[in-house]
Enzyme design. Structure first.
Site, short mmCIF file in Angstrom:
data_model
loop_
_atom_site.label_atom_id
_atom_site.label_comp_id
_atom_site.label_asym_id
_atom_site.label_seq_id
_atom_site.Cartn_x
_atom_site.Cartn_y
_atom_site.Cartn_z
N HIS A 56 14.58 -20.32 17.01
CA HIS A 56 15.61 -20.96 17.79
C HIS A 56 15.59 -20.10 19.31
O HIS A 56 16.04 -20.82 20.23
CB HIS A 56 16.71 -21.17 17.35
CG HIS A 56 17.79 -19.89 17.26
ND1 HIS A 56 18.08 -19.00 16.10
CD2 HIS A 56 18.60 -19.41 18.33
CE1 HIS A 56 19.02 -18.05 16.53
NE2 HIS A 56 19.22 -18.14 17.87
N ASP A 86 13.34 -19.77 10.54
CA ASP A 86 14.03 -19.26 11.93
C ASP A 86 13.44 -17.91 12.46
O ASP A 86 14.17 -17.05 12.81
CB ASP A 86 15.64 -18.86 11.98
CG ASP A 86 16.11 -18.97 13.43
OD1 ASP A 86 15.60 -19.43 14.16
OD2 ASP A 86 17.42 -18.60 13.45
N GLY A 163 22.53 -13.93 22.51
CA GLY A 163 21.68 -12.77 23.03
C GLY A 163 21.23 -11.78 22.03
O GLY A 163 20.11 -11.38 22.05
N ASN A 164 22.08 -11.76 20.76
CA ASN A 164 21.70 -10.87 19.63
C ASN A 164 20.61 -11.36 18.95
O ASN A 164 19.88 -10.66 18.23
CB ASN A 164 22.76 -10.42 18.92
CG ASN A 164 23.56 -9.14 19.17
OD1 ASN A 164 24.59 -9.28 19.70
ND2 ASN A 164 22.72 -8.08 19.03
N SER A 165 20.48 -12.76 18.91
CA SER A 165 19.50 -13.37 18.08
C SER A 165 18.11 -12.90 18.26
O SER A 165 17.63 -12.83 19.38
CB SER A 165 19.42 -14.98 18.49
OG SER A 165 20.70 -15.60 17.78
#
Length: 311
Positions: A56, A86, A163-165
């Site tokens: 994503h 993901d 933003g951690n993704s």
């Protein structure tokens, strides 16, 4: 006694701090801030010249720029993306730091210390710490008309923000055991586990650019076996069927919600991976025997997985 307890508490806090500091120093150099035309996030160097992030984060982009904690940056291309796990793989065009050390999420325990490293809100190299709140969570994902449940997701209370993704979730030894994927709510973060099944997906993305999957149509959760069945089979747990997708191969085979799955393909299953790791391309169109416990009796059914459509 009070002074003794206070002294012990100070020692414990200092040890906790030293552990988090050590993990941060070890992992942060391997985590990049990635920028693409349609957004940004984080990524982890896991092989020479290759980074792992969330699908994503990549979305439909084909290229972008990765910036590391030392200020160095490089452009990259998207090698492959799999929205139904993901996960996405990036290939750097320039020099990148050496790979992070990967661990095995299957060895995690609830209550264990974990450290999240990423770039929340665009702040490079941010570190948060917490514990494994739960294991075996399920995360529904969708691509087009195709829906899937990412099984065995790690739940943590380490603070995660946009933003951690794509960033790293590491254990106390600095081994990356998860790729942070979602913020499920206040004080609740989720990460895709790094384990044998995940790495098989990653290697398929590297070789083929996509992942073909077999579709069975079960949603399940781990459940203990009755003592007499456990003694007879030597198996402690199975998978309780929570839902059977209407019209799916599992539905056509006669599986029902409430069934307790013992084996799939004649292999014992006691967690979601037991099924998921069998549902890759080679299982499409191949009859799979499934043994379930139903009403106190063992029942064999035969399901033929179809190819999971992502259109």
């Amino acid at each position: 006694m009070q002074r003794c307890n206070q002294a012990w508490a100070v020692v414990a806090v200092d040890e906790y701090s030293r552990t988090v500091i050590s993990v941060a120093k070890s992992v942060t150099p391997h985590v990049a801030s990635v920028r693409l035309d349609n957004g940004s996030g984080s990524a982890v160097v896991f092989e020479n010249g290759r980074l792992l992030t969330n699908a994503h984060v990549v979305s439909n982009a084909r290229r972008g720029t990765a910036t590391f904690s030392d200020g160095s940056d490089t452009s990259f291309e998207v090698v492959g993306s799999d929205p139904l796990s993901d996960l996405a793989v990036l290939s750097a065009r320039g020099d990148v730091p050496p790979p992070a050390t990967l661990g095995n999420a299957d060895e995690l325990e609830v209550g264990q210390l974990v450290v999240a490293v990423g770039n929340p809100l665009g702040l490079n190299g941010s570190v948060t710490a917490g514990v494994v709140s739960a294991l075996g969570r399920a995360l529904p994902v969708r691509q087009g008309k195709a829906a899937r449940v990412i099984e065995d997701v790690i739940q943590t209370d380490a603070a995660l923000n946009p933003g951690n993704s794509g960033g790293a979730l590491a254990d106390s030894s600095g081994r990356v055991v998860g790729i942070n994927t979602a913020v499920a709510g206040f004080g609740l973060g989720l990460a895709v586990p790094v384990n044998v099944t995940t790495m098989r997906i990653v290697q398929t993305l590297i070789s083929d650019g996509r992942v073909r999957r077999a579709f069975l149509g079960l949603v399940s959760m781990p459940a203990p076996l009755p003592d007499d069945v456990a003694a007879r089979t030597g198996q402690r747990a199975g998978l309780r069927v929570v839902e059977v997708v209407a019209g799916s191969p599992a539905h056509r085979a006669g599986l029902h919600a409430g069934d307790l799955v013992l084996t799939v393909g004649r292999k014992q299953v006691n967690d979601a991976q037991g099924i998921q790791k069998q549902l890759f391309a080679e299982a499409i169109g191949t009859e799979l025997p499934v043994t379930v416990l139903r009403g106190g009796a063992m029942v064999d059914v035969f399901a033929t997985p179809t190819e999971l459509s992502v259109r």
